[in-house]
Each structure stands twice: as structure tokens, then as C-alpha cells.
Design an enzyme around this catalytic site. Sequence first.
Site, PDB file in Angstrom:
ATOM      1  N   LYS A   1       0.846  -1.203   0.000  1.00 25.42           N
ATOM      2  CA  LYS A   1       0.000   0.000   0.000  1.00 25.42           C
ATOM      3  C   LYS A   1       0.875   1.245   0.000  1.00 25.42           C
ATOM      4  O   LYS A   1       0.648   2.184  -0.764  1.00 25.42           O
ATOM      5  CB  LYS A   1      -0.925   0.011   1.229  1.00 25.42           C
ATOM      6  CG  LYS A   1      -2.122  -0.904   1.071  1.00 25.42           C
ATOM      7  CD  LYS A   1      -2.891  -1.069   2.364  1.00 25.42           C
ATOM      8  CE  LYS A   1      -3.970  -2.133   2.184  1.00 25.42           C
ATOM      9  NZ  LYS A   1      -4.557  -2.603   3.440  1.00 25.42           N
TER      10      LYS A   1
ATOM     11  N   GLN B   1      -4.823  -1.389   9.505  1.00 26.12           N
ATOM     12  CA  GLN B   1      -4.739  -2.722   8.904  1.00 26.12           C
ATOM     13  C   GLN B   1      -5.361  -3.770   9.828  1.00 26.12           C
ATOM     14  O   GLN B   1      -5.005  -3.857  10.997  1.00 26.12           O
ATOM     15  CB  GLN B   1      -3.259  -3.057   8.627  1.00 26.12           C
ATOM     16  CG  GLN B   1      -3.044  -4.384   7.946  1.00 26.12           C
ATOM     17  CD  GLN B   1      -3.600  -4.428   6.528  1.00 26.12           C
ATOM     18  OE1 GLN B   1      -3.450  -3.497   5.747  1.00 26.12           O
ATOM     19  NE2 GLN B   1      -4.280  -5.511   6.179  1.00 26.12           N
TER      20      GLN B   1
ATOM     21  N   ASP C   1     -11.419   3.157   3.865  1.00 29.07           N
ATOM     22  CA  ASP C   1     -11.862   1.768   3.714  1.00 29.07           C
ATOM     23  C   ASP C   1     -13.382   1.690   3.531  1.00 29.07           C
ATOM     24  O   ASP C   1     -13.905   0.677   3.080  1.00 29.07           O
ATOM     25  CB  ASP C   1     -11.512   0.981   4.991  1.00 29.07           C
ATOM     26  CG  ASP C   1     -10.271   0.120   4.816  1.00 29.07           C
ATOM     27  OD1 ASP C   1      -9.959  -0.229   3.666  1.00 29.07           O
ATOM     28  OD2 ASP C   1      -9.644  -0.216   5.837  1.00 29.07           O
TER      29      ASP C   1
END
Length: 303
Positions: A55, A99, A122
Site C-alpha cells: 500500500k 490494517q 476503507d
Amino acid sequence: MSDATIIDGKAFAAGLREKVAAAVTSLKDRHGLEARLDVVLVGDDPASHVYVRNKGKQTEEAGMVSVEHRLAVDAPEQELLALIDRLNGDPAVNGILVQLPLPDQIDEQKVTAAISPEKDVDGFHVVNVGRLWTGAEAPVPCTPYGCLLMLKETLGDLKGKRAMVLGRSNIVGKPMAALLLAEHCTVNIAHSRTRDLPERCAEAEILVVAVGRPEMVRGDWIKPGATVIDVGINRIDAPEKGTNEDGSPKTRLVGDVAFDEAVKVAGAITPVPGGVGPMTIACLLRNTVIAACRQNGLPDPEV
Ligand code: NDP
């Protein structure tokens, strides 16, 4: 019948990343603004480390600022919540991603709820889930959005199509169903208690599979000509590839769909790897540059 068209997620993701990079450049050149994504990693799960590294790399390649925060595996929940609070209040931070999975002492739901909905790239915050289901503007969860982009590219208008989403998780199945509904599909959602699962799947013109069971969906579960999106990523032993130095068998990645069977029946299908996976990070970058624009009162970029 000829084999299905293979949907090239890698190429598709590369195209999306280019568009994001162009939007980032324009944000810089025209408004003097940097788009920034902060990723928080708690603990030392090796798979999470790989995801976070990828990422970060792709964020920088798209011209954005990438900042990584690492907390110890035994970090108390309060330490993570305090960090999120600080990032929420920092105007330089446009996107925050924690995460998953998190260690046991930390309540995942509490953490997701602590992230400002505007910075929730997200799309997991309940406010954004509500916005998605009610048709309001919201960051959309990355994996299902990537699936939707590939479906639209493959099929064009999705209106009226019969869709089956196999799996009802909060991060894939449910938001996928919401997105297909918003495109005017007729949507079914199946799960571990669904009866006559193969027959229900075989009715679908669009079949999105996210169950986490290697090659569960067989060729005869698929309607001839259907478009199949395989979200699953499963590592299985591959003794045919030989053994590692320690004598353990080598492994390979497979999806939730038995690809070799499905490719003979479907009209189009995503491979694993190289299908949905690459799209997920590209969509995260997209969400970040959109968040940067919205937070600065600018119109959404064309990504
Ligand atoms: P979850 O484990 O959260 O959800 C799995 C879903 O599948 C559940 O709804 C479950 O039903 C259903 N299910 C499980 N077994 C069966 C069965 N035998 N028959 C019918 N339904 C079943 O998984 P995720 O949604 O998080 O992930 C699914 C897959 O997608 C995984 O392989 C994961 O690695 C992959 N993934 C890939 C991503 C990417 O970037 N490509 C991103 C995210 C996930 P029930 O609710 O009844 O338990």
C-alpha cells in the site's frame, strides 16, 4: 462453447492508478495540495506487513504522501485510539487505514468507529455503510468497488441483471450487494445457511464469490455465459511444484471458484491471482484522492 474472456485485473488496476496519479498531480499543481494516506499497523502479522508495504509503495508511486505508524503487538487499545484521534484532527491527513486483523486486546469495531467518516478510506465506518445503502455520497469499500468497476467494464449497463453475491461479510459481500442494487441489478445474497446453493448460483448472470473456501464453486454452479468475479484468495499446498528447503510442499494461490471448470462455462471470469486483488489497492488510492478533494471543498476528481 469457447472459453470465457479472462478479466485482466492487473491491467485494469494499472489504468485506475494512472488516473489517480493524474488527479494527484492536478491537486498539487492547481491547488498546492498533497494527498496523504496514513496506515496504522499493530503487531507483526507477516501477511499484514506485506499488504502495508504494498500500500505504501503504490501510494507513493501515485504521487501521494504515505505515512506508516507501527504499534507493538501488545499495544493497549487506548494507544491506538489516541493515535487515531490525533490523525483525525490533523488537516494534513486525508485518509486513515488501520490494517486488520487487530490483536485480541483491541476491539475492531471500536477502532473502525473512531476513524472520522470523512477520512475512512476503507468505507467501513457505520456512517459510511449507512450512506452507501441510502445512496448518499460515501467512500465505498475498496474490494467490492473494484469488482463493480470490472463488471461495468465487462458488461456495460448492469440494469436488470440477475446477480448473486455469495458471502455476506461486512467488507465484501454486503457492500457488493449494495453496489449492485444501486446499479439496478436484482440481487440475491447467499451464505453458509443458503439452501440449494449450486442451483441458486446457476440462476445468476453475475456471480460474485467471496467465501474464503478454495475452489468451492464448481463449473456446474455457473450459468453458461455468466460473468464470474472471484474475490477469494486461498493459499493451498501444491506438491506438483516440489518442496521447500524444509521439506514442506510449495504452495499456490487459488480463488473460491474452480477456475479450470468455470472458464469453460462462464462468459467472462477474473483469475486468481491477477483479478480482484490488484484492484483493491488501486481503489484505496482512488478513495484517498477523492477524500483529499472533498476535505478541501473541491469537486471530486475524474477517477
Ligand atoms: P468472511 O469469512 O468474512 O465471510 C465469508 C462468507 O462466506 C460468510 O458470509 C460465510 O457465510 C460465507 N461462507 C463460508 N462458507 C460457506 C459455504 N460453505 N457455503 C456458503 N457460504 C459460505 O470472508 P471475507 O468476505 O472477508 O473474504 C472472503 C474471501 O475473499 C477470502 O478468501 C478473502 O481472502 C478474500 N478477500 C480478498 C480481497 C481482495 O483484495 N481480493 C479482499 C478481502 C477478502 P456465513 O455468513 O453464513 O458464515
